[in-house]
Scaffold this motif. Structure first.
Motif, PDB file in Angstrom:
ATOM      1  N   GLY A  69       0.648  -1.257   0.065  1.00 26.54           N
ATOM      2  CA  GLY A  69       0.186  -0.035   0.009  1.00 26.54           C
ATOM      3  C   GLY A  69       0.786   1.363  -0.007  1.00 26.54           C
ATOM      4  O   GLY A  69       0.250   2.431   0.008  1.00 26.54           O
ATOM      5  N   GLU A  89      -1.313  -5.252  -5.990  1.00 26.67           N
ATOM      6  CA  GLU A  89      -2.524  -4.677  -5.900  1.00 26.67           C
ATOM      7  C   GLU A  89      -3.819  -5.320  -6.588  1.00 26.67           C
ATOM      8  O   GLU A  89      -4.811  -5.019  -6.377  1.00 26.67           O
ATOM      9  CB  GLU A  89      -2.495  -3.229  -6.683  1.00 26.67           C
ATOM     10  N   THR A  92      -6.069  -9.247  -3.892  1.00 27.40           N
ATOM     11  CA  THR A  92      -6.608  -8.553  -2.907  1.00 27.40           C
ATOM     12  C   THR A  92      -7.745  -9.577  -2.346  1.00 27.40           C
ATOM     13  O   THR A  92      -8.510  -9.024  -1.597  1.00 27.40           O
ATOM     14  CB  THR A  92      -7.244  -7.060  -3.191  1.00 27.40           C
ATOM     15  N   GLN A 107      -5.164 -12.673   0.241  1.00 29.72           N
ATOM     16  CA  GLN A 107      -4.413 -12.523  -0.620  1.00 29.72           C
ATOM     17  C   GLN A 107      -3.586 -11.294  -0.006  1.00 29.72           C
ATOM     18  O   GLN A 107      -4.230 -10.366   0.730  1.00 29.72           O
ATOM     19  CB  GLN A 107      -4.710 -12.406  -1.962  1.00 29.72           C
ATOM     20  N   GLY A 109      -2.080  -8.484  -1.058  1.00 26.52           N
ATOM     21  CA  GLY A 109      -2.530  -7.036  -1.492  1.00 26.52           C
ATOM     22  C   GLY A 109      -3.820  -6.647  -0.909  1.00 26.52           C
ATOM     23  O   GLY A 109      -3.935  -5.603  -1.031  1.00 26.52           O
ATOM     24  N   ALA A 110      -4.385  -7.414  -0.048  1.00 27.88           N
ATOM     25  CA  ALA A 110      -5.834  -6.793   0.577  1.00 27.88           C
ATOM     26  C   ALA A 110      -5.615  -5.637   1.423  1.00 27.88           C
ATOM     27  O   ALA A 110      -4.451  -5.855   2.398  1.00 27.88           O
ATOM     28  CB  ALA A 110      -6.650  -7.705   1.277  1.00 27.88           C
ATOM     29  N   PRO A 111      -6.152  -4.717   1.623  1.00 21.50           N
ATOM     30  CA  PRO A 111      -6.080  -3.461   2.522  1.00 21.50           C
ATOM     31  C   PRO A 111      -6.255  -3.875   3.823  1.00 21.50           C
ATOM     32  O   PRO A 111      -7.362  -4.884   3.899  1.00 21.50           O
ATOM     33  CB  PRO A 111      -6.830  -2.357   2.097  1.00 21.50           C
ATOM     34  N   ARG A 114     -10.080  -3.507   4.737  1.00 20.16           N
ATOM     35  CA  ARG A 114     -10.933  -4.627   4.096  1.00 20.16           C
ATOM     36  C   ARG A 114     -11.036  -5.886   4.984  1.00 20.16           C
ATOM     37  O   ARG A 114     -12.296  -6.701   5.290  1.00 20.16           O
ATOM     38  CB  ARG A 114     -10.698  -5.056   2.814  1.00 20.16           C
ATOM     39  N   THR A 137      -1.375  -2.687   3.408  1.00 21.69           N
ATOM     40  CA  THR A 137      -1.975  -4.138   2.846  1.00 21.69           C
ATOM     41  C   THR A 137      -1.460  -5.005   3.946  1.00 21.69           C
ATOM     42  O   THR A 137      -0.238  -4.819   4.594  1.00 21.69           O
ATOM     43  CB  THR A 137      -1.371  -4.441   1.506  1.00 21.69           C
TER      44      THR A 137
END
Ligand code: FAD
Ligand code: ZN
Length: 463
Positions: A69, A89, A92, A107, A109-111, A114, A137
């Motif tokens: 991120g 990115e 996610t 995964q 890349g997930a923020p 979330r 992330t």
């Protein structure tokens, strides 16, 4: 470079090899906005594509820097023109939530936010929490072993990870997606990658540990008359309430965030030497609120606090946390600002900060300015310093003032942000030569070509 970009485009598709302004428009440093200089940004869709990307880079001796991120604050994502970025990115997805086992598979890349929201949807919580939650992330949190405001109750990212999957420098996939709390079958390989800042492998997926959601939350801002009252208050809070956060603010910080900048109205008068944000979490709103109020009354009676404001709504809770979490106000007020993230024994903190203020005033009369706050219970202070210029010699002068006293008191040059490129020169203040040699041995073994995040942690002396 063009030959390898053509090969990589075959793997991830042309749309996922970004060049030109799509690269330079990205900032690799949250504080300064420094532009990305990479040859290209490669965006794999999944572990399999990333594995092929790395096999290809390995064959060509191509160095890569992983991007999550981009909220890291130690120049860990800085990329040279002859390096490539691997950005997660597109990776996610939240793949699985197991409420019975209390796990969430995601995964990398997930923020973070979330993941927190997905946990709440099934009446659970993912307790890691930091101001950058909307952008940072899970992969970045793992790579930096992020801390944040709930460490005092739940521990750092390391304590939230049950298993993970990583792609090594040669493209090998190490899938160690353990879901159990206990697994002593040999080495705990995930620990190699947690906190390794992208230098040993690229984290692609993780199994995270969830906790039950606690419906009751109490938050207060208190004014504290002395440092010894602050530590006694922390001790009392740990015994009397379901403590989930204890953030200390030196007066310098509280004043700047409120009356000086005008960013937030001060909920309490600004003449106290210290302030604390105290939060408790529990299962029963009525009982927990009563207990929290009784704790505040006891603290008042004992002279540990002189005033308090208890949040009565979510808006009030947020107004208190904004004073602590809105780093942009500090950046604006202190620009150009140097940011430090040290840890040290709690009893040594008061003298350390006071000594630093004195030495700063001696070295930079007039311009030197220091603001301190942080996770007191974790022995972790954030210190922001401005000397009104950011020339390299000024930066180095301030770094020495901040870091050099730490070795003698058993502190660390990084509590939670990591080393990146920014602190390489000072690593030996916090690590012995035997520790450094073992770190280098691990790096040489897993990444003999030095392809993963070159220069990070070890500096120019990367094995
Ligand atoms: P990035 O910035 O993209 O990368 C950070 C490092 O990790 C780089 O070296 C990168 O190469 C590597 N990396 C990223 N993804 C991967 C991956 N999948 N595999 C391998 N390596 C990878 N940090 C704290 O610990 N506690 C705090 O309280 C805190 N508060 C913050 C508040 C603000 C407002 C900001 C801007 C930052 C804060 N940070 C804090 C720092 C930052 O948010 C954390 O370091 C975060 O974990 C970085 O995640 P990211 O996805 O943004 O990583
Ligand atoms: Zn922090």
């Amino acid at each position: 470079m063009q030959t390898i970009l053509n090969e990589l485009a075959e793997i991830v598709g042309h749309d996922n090899v970004l060049t030109g302004t799509s690269v330079s428009q990205r900032s690799v440093d949250w504080f300064s906005g420094l532009a990305c200089e990479a040859g290209a940004i490669i965006r794999p869709a999944d572990t399999e594509e990333l594995s092929r990307v790395m096999a290809c880079c390995h064959a060509a001796g191509q160095a890569v820097v992983t991007h999550g991120g981009l909220t890291g604050v130690v120049h860990g994502a800085v990329t040279a023109p002859d390096e490539l970025v691997v950005s997660l990115e597109r990776m996610t997805a939240i793949e699985d939530i197991d409420v019975v086992g209390g796990t969430l598979t995601v995964q990398a890349g997930a923020p973070l936010q979330r993941v927190q929201e997905a946990a709440e949807e099934v009446d659970m919580q993912f307790p890691l929490d930091l101001g950058a939650r909307g952008s940072c992330t899970i992969g970045g949190n793992i790579a930096t072993n992020a801390g944040g405001v709930r460490v005092i109750r739940y521990g750092m990212m390391r304590q939230q990870v049950l298993g993970l999957e990583a792609v090594l420098a040669d493209g090998t996939v190490v899938s160690s997606l353990n879901q159990m709390l206990k697994n002593n079958a040999g080495y705990d390989l995930k620990q190699l990658f947690i906190g390794s800042e992208g230098t040993l492998g690229i984290v692609t997926r993780a199994v995270l540990r969830l906790q039950p959601r606690l419906p009751s939350e109490q938050t207060a801002l208190v004014a504290v008359p002395s440092f010894s009252a602050l530590t006694t208050l922390l001790n009392l809070a740990a015994r009397r309430i379901g403590l989930s956060a204890f953030e200390a603010l030196w007066q310098s910080h509280y004043r700047l965030m409120t009356e000086e900048s005008g960013a937030y109205p001060p909920p309490l008068a600004t003449d106290s030497p210290f302030y604390a944000i105290i939060e408790s979490q529990g299962a029963d709103v009525e009982i927990d609120t009563e207990r929290f109020q009784a704790f505040l009354e006891q603290a008042l009676d004992q002279g540990l606090i002189t005033d308090a404001v208890l949040a009565g709504s979510e808006a009030q809770r947020q107004a208190i946390w904004d004073i602590r979490e809105d780093i942009e106000v500090l950046v604006k007020q202190l620009a150009p600002m140097f940011s430090y993230d040290v840890s040290l024994p709690i009893p040594a903190m008061e003298d350390y900060v006071a000594g630093l203020e004195r030495r700063l005033a001696d070295a930079f009369p007039e311009q030197g300015r220091l603001v301190a706050f942080g996770h007191l219970g974790d022995g972790n202070l954030h210190i922001m310093i401005s000397v009104r210029d950011d020339r390299p010699e000024s930066r180095r002068g301030v770094e020495r003032l901040v870091y050099e006293p730490l070795a003698a008191i058993g502190g660390s040059i990084s509590a939670e942000h990591g080393i990146g490129l920014e602190k390489c020169d000072y690593l030996s203040l916090s690590r012995s030569s035997a520790e450094l040699e073992l770190m280098r041995l691990l790096k040489r073994t897993l990444d003999p070509g030095g392809l993963l995040n070159p220069g990070k942690i070890f500096g120019a002396s990367t094995p």
